[in-house]
Design an enzyme around this catalytic site. Structure first.
Site, mmCIF file in Angstrom:
data_model
loop_
_atom_site.group_PDB
_atom_site.id
_atom_site.type_symbol
_atom_site.label_atom_id
_atom_site.label_comp_id
_atom_site.label_asym_id
_atom_site.label_seq_id
_atom_site.Cartn_x
_atom_site.Cartn_y
_atom_site.Cartn_z
ATOM 1 N N ARG A 1 29.380 46.126 45.968
ATOM 2 C CA ARG A 1 29.223 47.542 46.269
ATOM 3 C C ARG A 1 29.087 47.686 47.770
ATOM 4 O O ARG A 1 28.281 46.996 48.388
ATOM 5 C CB ARG A 1 27.980 48.124 45.575
ATOM 6 C CG ARG A 1 28.094 48.075 44.070
ATOM 7 C CD ARG A 1 26.926 48.756 43.385
ATOM 8 N NE ARG A 1 27.023 48.528 41.941
ATOM 9 C CZ ARG A 1 26.088 48.867 41.067
ATOM 10 N NH1 ARG A 1 24.988 49.466 41.488
ATOM 11 N NH2 ARG A 1 26.236 48.623 39.785
ATOM 12 N N GLN B 1 24.592 40.942 37.678
ATOM 13 C CA GLN B 1 23.548 41.457 36.799
ATOM 14 C C GLN B 1 23.592 40.710 35.481
ATOM 15 O O GLN B 1 24.637 40.197 35.091
ATOM 16 C CB GLN B 1 23.803 42.936 36.482
ATOM 17 C CG GLN B 1 23.693 43.864 37.664
ATOM 18 C CD GLN B 1 24.032 45.284 37.257
ATOM 19 O OE1 GLN B 1 25.127 45.569 36.795
ATOM 20 N NE2 GLN B 1 23.074 46.185 37.426
ATOM 21 N N HIS C 1 27.177 45.490 27.596
ATOM 22 C CA HIS C 1 27.487 46.785 27.005
ATOM 23 C C HIS C 1 27.475 46.644 25.509
ATOM 24 O O HIS C 1 28.034 45.684 24.967
ATOM 25 C CB HIS C 1 28.832 47.295 27.533
ATOM 26 C CG HIS C 1 28.768 47.593 29.000
ATOM 27 N ND1 HIS C 1 29.121 46.666 29.955
ATOM 28 C CD2 HIS C 1 28.312 48.683 29.662
ATOM 29 C CE1 HIS C 1 28.911 47.189 31.147
ATOM 30 N NE2 HIS C 1 28.419 48.401 31.008
ATOM 31 N N CYS D 1 31.413 47.915 33.546
ATOM 32 C CA CYS D 1 31.770 48.760 32.408
ATOM 33 C C CYS D 1 33.261 49.065 32.258
ATOM 34 O O CYS D 1 33.775 48.984 31.127
ATOM 35 C CB CYS D 1 30.914 50.019 32.336
ATOM 36 S SG CYS D 1 30.395 50.725 33.891
ATOM 37 N N HIS E 1 24.839 51.019 28.137
ATOM 38 C CA HIS E 1 24.849 50.122 29.303
ATOM 39 C C HIS E 1 23.431 49.595 29.422
ATOM 40 O O HIS E 1 22.488 50.383 29.398
ATOM 41 C CB HIS E 1 25.165 50.871 30.590
ATOM 42 C CG HIS E 1 26.423 51.685 30.550
ATOM 43 N ND1 HIS E 1 27.469 51.467 31.411
ATOM 44 C CD2 HIS E 1 26.806 52.720 29.770
ATOM 45 C CE1 HIS E 1 28.431 52.348 31.175
ATOM 46 N NE2 HIS E 1 28.060 53.124 30.179
ATOM 47 N N LYS F 1 18.889 57.769 30.892
ATOM 48 C CA LYS F 1 18.605 56.337 31.000
ATOM 49 C C LYS F 1 17.111 56.058 31.058
ATOM 50 O O LYS F 1 16.326 56.894 31.484
ATOM 51 C CB LYS F 1 19.299 55.753 32.230
ATOM 52 C CG LYS F 1 19.012 56.475 33.519
ATOM 53 C CD LYS F 1 19.769 55.821 34.660
ATOM 54 C CE LYS F 1 19.446 56.500 35.978
ATOM 55 N NZ LYS F 1 19.977 55.801 37.141
ATOM 56 N N ASP G 1 24.149 41.818 32.805
ATOM 57 C CA ASP G 1 24.695 43.088 32.341
ATOM 58 C C ASP G 1 25.298 42.927 30.952
ATOM 59 O O ASP G 1 25.843 41.872 30.631
ATOM 60 C CB ASP G 1 25.794 43.486 33.335
ATOM 61 C CG ASP G 1 26.269 44.909 33.154
ATOM 62 O OD1 ASP G 1 25.550 45.701 32.518
ATOM 63 O OD2 ASP G 1 27.361 45.215 33.653
#
Length: 681
Positions: free
Chosen positions: A406, A424, A428, A377, A556, A508, A426
């Site tokens: 991480r 991911q 946005h 992000c 997200h 979420k 992922d």
RNA sequence: GCCGACAUAGCUCAGCCGGUAGAGCAACUGAUUCGUAAUCAGUAGGUCCGCGGUUCGAGUCCGCGUGUCGGCUCCA
């Protein structure tokens, strides 16, 4: 005393003397029933509760007598098993502090103890044997209701200090106490009539657990186990567990040559060619969806100046989970520098009153501190801010398969399900506040399509709402939570609330799926964020119809979530049997003799040319051996070629699992396999 | 990060009370040309996770570290 009358499940009434219990009721019906019944469900007015057999019945109540085939009754059995466990522990370990078991029982029961040291596996064996003895003795569970101060006094006498704390949380004036054998416990019940009603128990583990689940409190020892309504059921259960263990993705990953781990990169998978193939196919599948659902893919940097993470809030809120570094500065060099500074300042007593490297260090290019991205992000915020955006261009959906790192604390990693490096699917979505609702609906539809394609039929959705510590106005939160909830209602999906579990910047939706051992993992998610694009962070705007700047909203979202985790959970879901489109090896050609080899080679070349993943087992082995190996590697199709097939220009097809599909001429085979191996969607 | 257990050949595992390490499979070599879940014979393969300690002697006992496993906590 007047008689009372109760209503039975079939609607008939039964009259009993005043003070009669559910046990009396059962006995009045038949001796056999009385023997089988363990508890009663009692409905009086609108209130239904499960009670002990020894509880007196009330006039006018509706009563169900519960046997061990009832789910509530089994819950009671597990609960009683906990008391038997605690009884055994107290007998074998005088002075043991007992605390409590679970609020809600899953399949397991457990009880937390404090005996001043951990239990050993040998202790566990002794405890289990003692439990068996207590069960055989078949002593009743006796219920008493006492005023709270009296209970406090009793547990003080027994030397049970945790019970005092538990009493503090109970608001009622009276509490209930249950006794079996020489063991007394504070407990709301209900319980089985006696210990002998537990037919089989097995202790399954011992582990540390914090008192009240709080990391800052005492570490207790949790003994967990399972109780069964019969020995048979127990045997069956553990056989099933063995089966589940065979589907453990860590085991399958090794056996199917998909991935492995090495201590030099803890919790970071190496994907072997077969694993990488599946991994990349998943990406390819998601990319196809991105075309359909209007996403654009971007590629963004791996490592950023930590100024970025100071803006995004990660530096303050996520520091412990991040990797940091400086260009060209190893720990070895850093140690040298520290020695140098100490040497240069040996007369300076105030040296450590300030940072060793001084305030200017942060500004010095040589000293620029970098962070490896734990999420995409912040980078996407830079990307959005790179150009001006009109409301006409929104929503803008940018996807990124960027690798994330991480620093997960030791002890929390788990195969592919929890790793330190992953990527991911992922993305946005930057949109106007008006567009949020439609974007969520569209995303939930997308997820539906995907989970259906992978045959996940048990996806649990949770709506995590505003936490105590949060950013943004209540109006924003109202709107965001409502948008998520309405989207779910719109697509008629069931969900549960997780109050207070939302991210600090927004609520979420979490999509959870269970692994082979019933552990639940979050895959997809969508989060509504008014904070990162807000004025205190990245101040991301779009030009509205009036030509003024408005704040953009950021969503997200991830579909499969971490590809690593998805692959792990999915592997367990399918037991290693990938659908043909995902299988690393879609077909394996098995020539029977060397005479079949040249045709086998030609066929393989032609199938490869059609984009199929086909191997040839050219080893000098018997067919049975080759079939076995193809089956163990879960290859969807084994193509057998002997002299007959060479002559007829075709193969005999054996499907994974052993089904014989018979002879197919080459054209028919190619059409069949191509069709079977087509990616869905 | 916390509690506990475990770490031996590529894999799965055995190794007794401390006395110089073993099996099956895989690999390699050779023979076998075989019809739907294991053909036979031979060969080779070890930092017993790492470091330190106890001991005449440590895979084995003790300490520390690392990794993994089962839980707890965490999981923006």
């Amino acid at each position: 005393m007047t008689d009372i009358s109760v209503i039975l499940p079939d609607g008939s009434k039964k009259t009993l003397p005043h003070g009669a219990t559910a046990a009396d009721l059962a006995l009045s019906i038949s001796a056999g029933l009385a023997k089988a019944v363990v508890a009663a469900r009692v409905k009086l007015g609108a209130k239904t509760e499960v009670r002990d057999l020894q509880a007196p019945l009330v006039d006018g109540a509706q009563v169900w007598l519960l046997k061990l085939d009832d789910k509530d009754a089994q819950d009671i059995m597990r609960h009683s098993a906990e008391h038997v466990l605690a009884t055994a522990v107290c007998r074998l370990f005088p002075g043991a502090q007992v605390t409590m078991g679970p609020r809600d029982h899953g399949k397991e029961f457990y009880y937390d103890f404090d005996i001043g040291r951990p239990f050993t596996p040998e202790d566990l064996e002794r405890i289990e044997a003692e439990m068996q003895k207590l069960i055989t003795e078949d002593k009743p569970f006796i219920r008493r209701e006492v005023p709270k101060p009296q209970a406090r006094e009793e547990f003080k006498q027994l030397g049970q200090k945790y019970k005092d704390q538990i009493l503090d949380w109970i608001p009622d004036d009276n509490v209930t106490i249950y006794q079996n054998h020489d063991f007394t416990d504070l407990c709301r019940g209900p319980h089985l009539p006696s210990t002998g009603r537990i037919k089989a128990v097995k202790l399954t583990g011992v582990a540390g657990a914090y008192w009240r689940g709080d990391q800052s409190r005492e570490m207790l020892q949790r003994i967990s186990g399972q109780a069964f309504t019969s020995k048979d059921e127990m045997t069956k259960h553990f056989a099933q567990l063995e089966e589940a263990k065979k589907r453990d993705h860590r085991k399958l990953g090794k056996e199917l040559e998909l991935f492995f781990f090495d201590p030099l990169a803890p919790a970071s998978p190496f994907f072997l060619p077969r694993g990488a193939l599946v991994y990349n196919k998943l990406v390819e599948y998601v990319r196809k969806l991105y075309v359909k659902y209007g996403y654009d893919e971007v590629v963004t940097p791996q490592i950023f100046d930590t100024k970025l993470f100071k803006t995004s809030g990660h530096y303050d809120n996520y520091e412990e989970n991040m990797y940091f570094g400086y260009g060209g500065l190893s720990l070895r060099k850093l140690n040298g520098l520290i020695r140098q500074v100490a040497e240069d300042n040996k007369d300076n007593k105030d040296l450590f009153a300030k940072d060793v490297f001084g305030d200017s260090a942060e500004e010095d290019v040589e000293w620029r501190e970098f962070g490896v991205k734990p999420m995409n992000c912040p980078g996407h915020c830079i990307l959005y801010a790179h150009s001006l955006h009109s409301h006409r261009d929104l929503p803008m959906r940018i996807a990124d398969f960027g690798r994330l790192h991480r620093f997960e604390k030791g002890g929390v990693t788990h195969g592919l399900a929890r790793v330190r490096t992953f990527s991911q699917d992922d993305a946005h979505i930057f949109c106007t506040p008006d567009q949020v609702q439609a974007e969520i609906v569209s995303f939930v539809n997308l997820l539906d399509e995907v989970y259906r394609a992978f045959e996940f039929n048990d996806v649990r959705i949770r709506l995590a709402t505003r936490p105590e510590k949060r950013a943004g106005s209540d109006a924003d939160w109202d709107r965001a939570e409502k948008a998520l909830e309405e989207a779910l209602m719109g697509v008629k999906r069931e969900f549960t609330f997780s109050p207070g579990e939302g991210a600090f910047y927004g609520p979420k939706l979490e999509f959870h799926v269970k692994d082979a051992l019933e552990r639940s993992w979050q895959l997809g998610t969508i989060q509504v964020d008014y904070v990162l694009p807000g004025p205190d962070r990245f101040a991301l705007t779009f030009i509205n119809r009036e030509g003024a700047k408005d704040q953009v909203v950021m969503l997200h979202r991830a579909i499969l979530g971490s590809l690593e985790r998805f692959l792990g959970v999915y592997l367990e879901h399918i037991g290693g049997k990938f659908p043909a489109w995902l299988a690393p090896e879609q077909a394996r050609i098995l020539p029977i003799t060397d005479e079949a080899m040249s045709y086998a080679n030609e066929l393989r070349a032609r199938l490869l040319a059609r984009g199929l993943r086909v191997d040839l087992d050219a080893r000098q082995e018997k067919l049975g051996f080759k079939v076995r190996e193809a089956q163990l590697m879960q290859v969807p199709f084994a193509l057998v070629i002997g002299n007959k097939e060479v002559a007829d220009k075709g193969v005999t097809v054996r499907q994974r699992g052993g089904k014989d599909l018979g002879f197919m001429a080459e054209d028919a085979l190619t059409a069949f396999i191509v069709k079977e191996c087509t990616m869905p969607g």
